[in-house]
Design an enzyme around this catalytic site. Structure first.
Site, PDB file in Angstrom:
ATOM      1  N   ARG A  81      -3.062  -5.948-115.025  1.00 23.44           N
ATOM      2  CA  ARG A  81      -3.086  -4.561-115.489  1.00 23.44           C
ATOM      3  C   ARG A  81      -4.523  -4.055-115.441  1.00 23.44           C
ATOM      4  O   ARG A  81      -5.413  -4.641-116.066  1.00 23.44           O
ATOM      5  CB  ARG A  81      -2.543  -4.459-116.921  1.00 23.44           C
ATOM      6  CG  ARG A  81      -2.602  -3.022-117.422  1.00 23.44           C
ATOM      7  CD  ARG A  81      -2.269  -2.851-118.899  1.00 23.44           C
ATOM      8  NE  ARG A  81      -2.632  -1.477-119.254  1.00 23.44           N
ATOM      9  CZ  ARG A  81      -3.120  -1.103-120.424  1.00 23.44           C
ATOM     10  NH1 ARG A  81      -3.305  -1.970-121.401  1.00 23.44           N
ATOM     11  NH2 ARG A  81      -3.436   0.160-120.629  1.00 23.44           N
ATOM     12  N   HIS A 127      -7.221   5.666-118.893  1.00 21.43           N
ATOM     13  CA  HIS A 127      -7.660   4.802-119.989  1.00 21.43           C
ATOM     14  C   HIS A 127      -8.987   5.357-120.532  1.00 21.43           C
ATOM     15  O   HIS A 127     -10.029   4.729-120.413  1.00 21.43           O
ATOM     16  CB  HIS A 127      -7.800   3.356-119.503  1.00 21.43           C
ATOM     17  CG  HIS A 127      -7.793   2.338-120.609  1.00 21.43           C
ATOM     18  ND1 HIS A 127      -6.926   1.270-120.650  1.00 21.43           N
ATOM     19  CD2 HIS A 127      -8.558   2.223-121.726  1.00 21.43           C
ATOM     20  CE1 HIS A 127      -7.167   0.539-121.735  1.00 21.43           C
ATOM     21  NE2 HIS A 127      -8.162   1.100-122.398  1.00 21.43           N
ATOM     22  N   GLU A 174      -2.847   4.497-124.989  1.00 26.05           N
ATOM     23  CA  GLU A 174      -3.132   4.739-126.406  1.00 26.05           C
ATOM     24  C   GLU A 174      -3.548   6.186-126.730  1.00 26.05           C
ATOM     25  O   GLU A 174      -4.692   6.466-127.090  1.00 26.05           O
ATOM     26  CB  GLU A 174      -4.213   3.765-126.895  1.00 26.05           C
ATOM     27  CG  GLU A 174      -3.810   2.327-126.765  1.00 26.05           C
ATOM     28  CD  GLU A 174      -4.805   1.339-127.346  1.00 26.05           C
ATOM     29  OE1 GLU A 174      -4.447   0.163-127.494  1.00 26.05           O
ATOM     30  OE2 GLU A 174      -5.947   1.745-127.674  1.00 26.05           O
ATOM     31  N   ASN A 313       0.814  -1.696-127.156  1.00 26.16           N
ATOM     32  CA  ASN A 313      -0.462  -2.355-127.428  1.00 26.16           C
ATOM     33  C   ASN A 313      -0.531  -2.641-128.918  1.00 26.16           C
ATOM     34  O   ASN A 313      -0.419  -1.711-129.724  1.00 26.16           O
ATOM     35  CB  ASN A 313      -1.643  -1.449-127.049  1.00 26.16           C
ATOM     36  CG  ASN A 313      -1.803  -1.279-125.553  1.00 26.16           C
ATOM     37  OD1 ASN A 313      -1.019  -1.794-124.771  1.00 26.16           O
ATOM     38  ND2 ASN A 313      -2.824  -0.552-125.156  1.00 26.16           N
ATOM     39  N   TYR A 315      -2.283  -5.439-132.086  1.00 21.52           N
ATOM     40  CA  TYR A 315      -3.286  -6.470-132.363  1.00 21.52           C
ATOM     41  C   TYR A 315      -3.130  -7.142-133.717  1.00 21.52           C
ATOM     42  O   TYR A 315      -3.435  -8.313-133.870  1.00 21.52           O
ATOM     43  CB  TYR A 315      -4.696  -5.854-132.281  1.00 21.52           C
ATOM     44  CG  TYR A 315      -5.130  -5.547-130.877  1.00 21.52           C
ATOM     45  CD1 TYR A 315      -5.895  -6.452-130.144  1.00 21.52           C
ATOM     46  CD2 TYR A 315      -4.764  -4.364-130.248  1.00 21.52           C
ATOM     47  CE1 TYR A 315      -6.292  -6.175-128.836  1.00 21.52           C
ATOM     48  CE2 TYR A 315      -5.147  -4.081-128.940  1.00 21.52           C
ATOM     49  CZ  TYR A 315      -5.912  -4.995-128.249  1.00 21.52           C
ATOM     50  OH  TYR A 315      -6.291  -4.730-126.957  1.00 21.52           O
ATOM     51  N   GLU A 379      -1.107  -4.820-124.194  1.00 26.36           N
ATOM     52  CA  GLU A 379      -2.346  -5.368-124.771  1.00 26.36           C
ATOM     53  C   GLU A 379      -2.020  -6.135-126.032  1.00 26.36           C
ATOM     54  O   GLU A 379      -1.173  -5.719-126.825  1.00 26.36           O
ATOM     55  CB  GLU A 379      -3.357  -4.263-125.154  1.00 26.36           C
ATOM     56  CG  GLU A 379      -4.086  -3.631-124.005  1.00 26.36           C
ATOM     57  CD  GLU A 379      -5.121  -2.599-124.463  1.00 26.36           C
ATOM     58  OE1 GLU A 379      -5.667  -2.735-125.587  1.00 26.36           O
ATOM     59  OE2 GLU A 379      -5.366  -1.656-123.695  1.00 26.36           O
TER      60      GLU A 379
END
Length: 482
Positions: A81, A127, A174, A313, A315, A379
């Site tokens: 990606r 991005h 995002e 995405n 985390y 991500e």
């Protein structure tokens, strides 16, 4: 292999690989006709990056792209990606501005080389690196009439140039970060905020919601264009990728249970609800009222259903308490400290990240049940505390990152096999240590160590773990090229 053994593996067409973004790795910012992005000058302003460094060189991947592909091939990834630099392709950004043939040629050669090495290109159109000229010309993402047309034109140029070979497109990475960090907090380019110590102009009470709205529309109209003019011939998939972390109530009190849902509504729901369900979350309407832009009926027809999959995405996990005065957080307080004083997990280098793999499984289930589309995890990663100040030998032994990925891969597998969640891809962030936006180069997310003095790349233990894990946990016979 027995059918029982296969049942305990991810399906053979499961996609895995590593992820990056153009401004974070390419460097060569004034080479071969590239125009400036909003990050070029922003990152050079004093105080905008932690270490005062910028993206002029980064990991030098514009020059070292063949070495990067060789390393990806060595890792045995199924996909990579990466993002395209809008201002490399259209230096001034606009629909009537010249297209840069050298920019097109660079990415075309890169895509060809990936395919020659059996690696599926998974391409992000945007991005965060808006052409500076569009920001200067009309305010960039703040100007709905202009930005939607210019973004859709840029997308069309990319579909025409690369869509015969690219079958996986992400429109925007995002949108929450674009809107909140760029126009609310002012910590990301273009750095607009109501905080006059940080920014001479901006309005954090209105601009983030305008920008978010315009990003949704830009995404949706680009998808409509792809479906109407390119999908039949090219046969690809297209969608958006949204950030959002799992939100857990701080305790069992009704107000904190509600706060956790509010946290999900103002990060994930803000974008996912219109795109997948056709309306903004009620809580967002309630707190913003007339400051939340409305879609016209015709726009809503384009927005609803404008993603073939859910790009995710994520985390970390936050414990959520009702209260506080931060509208950008939905009047929810976040903490990693439990009521008994213990921490949720291992602390990363960045304050916003702790390791809590159980939250990843919960979030996969939440997204699947709420939006009912295949999930591509685009991500997921961890920055080891003080990794930049360690000698390289110690940095390569990135045990906290290995533990993070042990947890998230176990959660991924459990969500697919035990919970029945339709997850189709997993891209750890990141392939390389790189320019981590406002953190500069201090925060390292890479599974590959980059020595910024020499640009030497060295695999960390986390890379070795992930390569082995996917080798062991995907059904064999899966070496699929497209």
């Amino acid at each position: 292999m027995t059918s029982a053994a296969v049942a305990h593996k991810l399906p053979k067409d499961f996609i895995w690989g590593f992820a990056t973004a153009s401004f974070q790795i390419e460097g060569s910012t004034n080479v071969d006709g590239r125009g400036k992005s909003i990050w070029d000058d922003f990152s050079k302003q004093p105080g905008k990056t932690q270490d005062g460094r910028n993206g002029d060189v980064a990991t030098d991947s514009y020059r070292l792209w063949k070495e990067d592909i060789a390393l990806l091939t060595q890792y045995g990834v199924k996909s990579y990606r990466f993002s395209l630099s809008w201002s490399r392709i259209i230096p001034l950004g606009g629909r009537n501005d010249p297209i840069n043939p050298k920019g097109i040629a660079f990415y075309s050669n890169f895509i060809d080389s990936l395919l020659e090495h059996g690696i599926i290109p998974f391409v992000t159109l945007y991005h965060w690196d808006l052409p500076q000229a569009l920001h200067d010309r009309y305010g960039g993402w703040l100007n709905q009439d202009e930005i939607v047309q210019d973004y859709v034109h840029y997308a069309k140029v990319c579909f025409q140039a690369f869509g015969d070979r690219v079958k996986h497109w992400l429109t925007v990475n995002e949108p929450w970060c674009v809107a909140i960090l760029g126009y609310g907090r002012g910590v990301f380019a273009p750095g607009r905020s109501s905080d006059r110590e940080r920014s001479p102009e901006g309005d954090s009470s209105t601009e983030p919601w305008i920008v978010g709205h315009n990003v949704i529309l830009s995404h949706a109209y680009a998808v409509r264009l792809y479906r109407e003019e390119f999908k039949a011939a090219q046969g690809g998939q297209i969608g958006v990728t949204l950030n959002g972390d799992w939100a857990m109530p701080y305790d069992d009190s009704p107000q904190n249970v509600e706060a956790a849902q509010h946290a999900l509504d103002v990060t994930i729901g803000w974008f996912a609800d219109p795109i997948y369900l056709g309306q903004y979350p009620e809580y967002l309407k309630q707190i913003l009222q007339k400051r939340l832009p409305e879609f016209t009926p015709d726009e809503l027809k384009v927005v609803k259903g404008s993603s073939d999959f859910y790009g995710m995405n994520t985390y970390t996990t936050k414990l959520c308490r009702n209260g506080g005065n931060d509208e950008l957080q939905g009047f929810v307080e976040h903490t990693f400290t439990r009521p008994d004083g213990t921490q949720l997990g291992t602390q990363a280098h960045c304050a916003w990240l702790q390791d809590y793999p159980e939250g990843f499984r919960h979030l996969l289930n939440y997204i699947w049940k709420r939006y009912r589309l295949p999930i591509y995890v685009t991500e997921n990663g961890f920055a080891v505390k003080d990794e930049s100040s360690k000698p390289i030998g110690k940095a390569l032994q990135d045990n906290d990152r290995v533990n993070y990925f042990k947890g998230t891969t176990a959660s991924l597998k459990a969500a697919v096999i035990e919970d029945g969640v339709d997850v189709r891809a997993y891209f750890p962030w990141s392939f390389l240590d790189n320019f981590e936006w406002a953190d500069g180069y201090i925060t390292r997310f890479g599974v590959t160590y980059v020595d910024y003095e020499t640009q030497q790349r060295c695999p960390k233990e986390s890379a070795k773990f992930l390569v082995k894990w996917f080798g062991d946990n995907i059904d064999a016979g899966d070496r699929k090229t497209q």
